[in-house]
Design a protein around this motif. Structure first.
Motif, short mmCIF file in Angstrom:
data_model
loop_
_atom_site.label_atom_id
_atom_site.label_comp_id
_atom_site.label_asym_id
_atom_site.label_seq_id
_atom_site.Cartn_x
_atom_site.Cartn_y
_atom_site.Cartn_z
N UNK A 306 -34.72 -18.06 -73.38
CA UNK A 306 -33.43 -18.32 -72.74
C UNK A 306 -33.52 -18.16 -71.23
N UNK A 307 -34.25 -17.14 -70.78
CA UNK A 307 -34.41 -16.92 -69.35
C UNK A 307 -35.13 -18.06 -68.67
N UNK A 308 -36.15 -18.60 -69.32
CA UNK A 308 -36.87 -19.76 -68.77
C UNK A 308 -35.94 -20.97 -68.68
N UNK A 309 -35.13 -21.18 -69.72
CA UNK A 309 -34.19 -22.30 -69.68
C UNK A 309 -33.19 -22.13 -68.55
N UNK A 310 -32.67 -20.93 -68.39
CA UNK A 310 -31.72 -20.67 -67.31
C UNK A 310 -32.34 -20.91 -65.94
N UNK A 311 -33.64 -20.63 -65.83
CA UNK A 311 -34.33 -20.79 -64.55
C UNK A 311 -34.78 -22.22 -64.30
N UNK A 312 -34.52 -23.11 -65.25
CA UNK A 312 -34.92 -24.50 -65.10
C UNK A 312 -36.40 -24.74 -65.28
N UNK A 313 -37.08 -23.81 -65.95
CA UNK A 313 -38.51 -23.93 -66.19
C UNK A 313 -38.78 -24.43 -67.61
N UNK A 314 -39.99 -24.94 -67.89
CA UNK A 314 -40.32 -25.37 -69.26
C UNK A 314 -40.15 -24.21 -70.23
N UNK A 315 -39.50 -24.50 -71.36
CA UNK A 315 -39.22 -23.41 -72.30
C UNK A 315 -39.43 -23.82 -73.76
N UNK A 316 -39.86 -25.04 -74.00
CA UNK A 316 -39.94 -25.56 -75.36
C UNK A 316 -40.87 -24.73 -76.24
N UNK A 317 -42.07 -24.42 -75.75
CA UNK A 317 -43.01 -23.64 -76.55
C UNK A 317 -42.47 -22.25 -76.81
N UNK A 318 -41.89 -21.63 -75.79
CA UNK A 318 -41.32 -20.29 -75.97
C UNK A 318 -40.15 -20.30 -76.94
N UNK A 319 -39.36 -21.38 -76.92
CA UNK A 319 -38.25 -21.50 -77.88
C UNK A 319 -38.78 -21.61 -79.30
N UNK A 320 -39.87 -22.35 -79.48
CA UNK A 320 -40.48 -22.47 -80.80
C UNK A 320 -41.04 -21.13 -81.26
N UNK A 321 -41.68 -20.41 -80.36
CA UNK A 321 -42.19 -19.08 -80.71
C UNK A 321 -41.05 -18.16 -81.14
N UNK A 322 -39.97 -18.18 -80.37
CA UNK A 322 -38.83 -17.31 -80.66
C UNK A 322 -38.19 -17.66 -81.99
N UNK A 323 -38.01 -18.95 -82.22
CA UNK A 323 -37.38 -19.39 -83.46
C UNK A 323 -38.27 -19.08 -84.66
N UNK A 324 -39.56 -19.36 -84.53
CA UNK A 324 -40.51 -19.07 -85.61
C UNK A 324 -40.50 -17.59 -85.95
N UNK A 325 -40.69 -16.75 -84.95
CA UNK A 325 -40.84 -15.33 -85.23
C UNK A 325 -39.54 -14.71 -85.70
N UNK A 326 -38.44 -15.06 -85.07
CA UNK A 326 -37.15 -14.46 -85.44
C UNK A 326 -36.74 -14.88 -86.85
N UNK A 327 -36.95 -16.13 -87.20
CA UNK A 327 -36.54 -16.58 -88.53
C UNK A 327 -37.41 -15.98 -89.63
N UNK A 328 -38.73 -15.89 -89.38
CA UNK A 328 -39.60 -15.26 -90.36
C UNK A 328 -39.30 -13.75 -90.46
N UNK A 329 -39.00 -13.14 -89.33
CA UNK A 329 -38.62 -11.72 -89.35
C UNK A 329 -37.33 -11.50 -90.12
N UNK A 330 -36.39 -12.40 -89.98
CA UNK A 330 -35.12 -12.27 -90.71
C UNK A 330 -35.35 -12.29 -92.22
N UNK A 331 -36.33 -13.08 -92.68
CA UNK A 331 -36.65 -13.07 -94.11
C UNK A 331 -37.11 -11.67 -94.54
N UNK A 332 -38.04 -11.12 -93.77
CA UNK A 332 -38.56 -9.80 -94.12
C UNK A 332 -37.47 -8.73 -94.02
#
Length: 384
Positions: A306-332
């Motif tokens: 989110x911070x990268x997006x707010x700063x106008x920097x590339x954030x797609x990979x970081x968004x995928x990492x965040x979504x992947x890890x948070x969603x898998x963590x939510x399962x556990x």
């Protein structure tokens, strides 16, 4: 990196938490049973009135200008109370961001205030089709230019909020001869437009209060002014907005996981077996510690994206990492919380089984965990 929240973002999180606790949580179980639709809609209106339907939208159009960080914080707090409501808020914000990014000034002035003030209960994002899920560029929905109009034909699947959305952002093929993904355009279609037909509501495993429908376009004629951006140049905006949406789904998953573990921690602190609280057992303490660590890591990944997006920097990979890890963590987290409740966790009198069902879809929508891994790996290997 240490993420210290601004006073504004702290206020957003606190306001969202209070609304979630006072208004959303009391009806969440009833909504899950398919009841209280009017309460669901009235809560969406209340959230809009408090600025949560335009979190990254300019104040010129009634938005909050909270940015991606404020958006993530709000979705997390709302999801702790009701994941279905959080999903609706997240998708509606996505719709608003697309309109702000590529819509004409007339489109912005017409539709954004209606989203941000709750005139529209929600917005819908029409991308997925039967043969175009993860491979969205393979869509077949067509938009054919006819004089000063476009005529849309095709069917979209799994469209959130379709029953009560006020406006639909729709992707359709306008040049079938173009290379894959290059002949797709973006349209705004208002609810009630002739030829826009809302199909059956899907019976889902979780997040049942959020309606999910087929949307059919049957000779649906829209004016040429409904086109957003340039013709045949719409798909890249879909890809970009999906990246932003992944921050929202990561935050949603985080909220569910946090709530499940809060409930479980309270339970094991009170529940006694063998003459002492369950929480006195080292094995249970380690379960709590592992999930708490993973949830905190999820939070930091989400704030980084989110911070990268707010700063106008590339954030797609970081968004995928965040979504992947948070969603898998939510399962556990939800299954750990259910396990810690023992047999009680399997009973509907307790909310654990709902949290587990609500969390399950977060590894699937806005791009499956497998797709997130492909995105991350592609970025890692791009310079090789």
């Amino acid at each position: 990196m240490f993420h210290e929240l601004s006073e504004e973002n702290q206020l957003i999180a606190e306001t969202a938490a209070k609304l979630a606790r006072d208004q959303l949580e009391p009806v969440a179980a009833a909504l899950d049973r398919g009841e209280e639709r009017e309460s669901f809609l009235s809560n969406l209106k209340l959230l809009a009135e408090n600025g949560f339907m335009g979190l990254n939208i300019s104040a010129d159009y009634g938005g909050t200008e909270a940015g991606a960080t404020g958006f993530a914080l709000a979705i997390t707090e709302i999801a702790k109370a009701c994941a279905a409501t959080a999903l609706t808020v997240s998708v509606s914000n996505m719709v608003a961001e697309v309109i702000q990014a590529i819509g004409s000034e007339e489109q912005r002035q017409t539709h954004l205030p209606r989203l941000t003030d709750g005139t529209y209960a929600a917005g819908s994002f029409c991308l997925t089709e039967a043969d175009a899920g993860s491979d969205a560029a393979s869509m077949r929905c067509r938009a054919v230019k006819d004089g000063d109009s476009y005529v849309l034909n095709g069917t979209k699947l799994y469209i959130s909020s379709a029953e009560y959305a006020g406006v639909f952002v729709v992707w359709a093929v306008t040049d079938p001869s173009a290379p894959k993904g290059k002949g797709i355009s973006t349209f705004l279609v208002e609810a009630g437009t002739p030829g826009l037909v809302i199909g059956k509501e899907e019976k889902k495993m979780g997040q049942t209060a959020s309606a999910t429908n087929e949307v059919h376009f049957q000779d649906c004629r829209v004016p040429a002014s409904a086109l957003m951006g340039k013709e045949n140049d719409g798909f890249r905006f879909a890809v970009k907005e999906l990246s932003g949406g992944r921050i929202g789904i990561g935050a949603l998953a985080l909220g569910i996981g946090l709530k499940a573990m809060d409930v479980a921690t309270a339970y094991v602190s009170e529940r006694k077996q063998f003459g002492q609280p369950l929480a006195a057992q080292q094995g249970i303490q380690w379960m709590l510690a592992d999930r708490a660590t993973e949830l905190e890591a999820s939070r930091l990944l989400i704030l980084q994206a989110a911070g990268l997006k707010d700063a106008g920097k590339p954030f797609s990979t970081q968004a995928s990492m965040a979504k992947l890890y948070a969603s898998e963590t939510a399962q556990r987290a939800t299954y750990t919380a259910l396990q810690l409740h023992g047999g009680a966790g399997y009973i509907k009198d307790y909310p654990l089984e709902r949290y587990a069902r609500d969390a399950r879809i977060t590894t699937i929508y806005e791009g499956t965990s497998e797709i997130q891994r492909l995105i991350i790996a592609r970025d890692l290997l791009k310079d090789m």
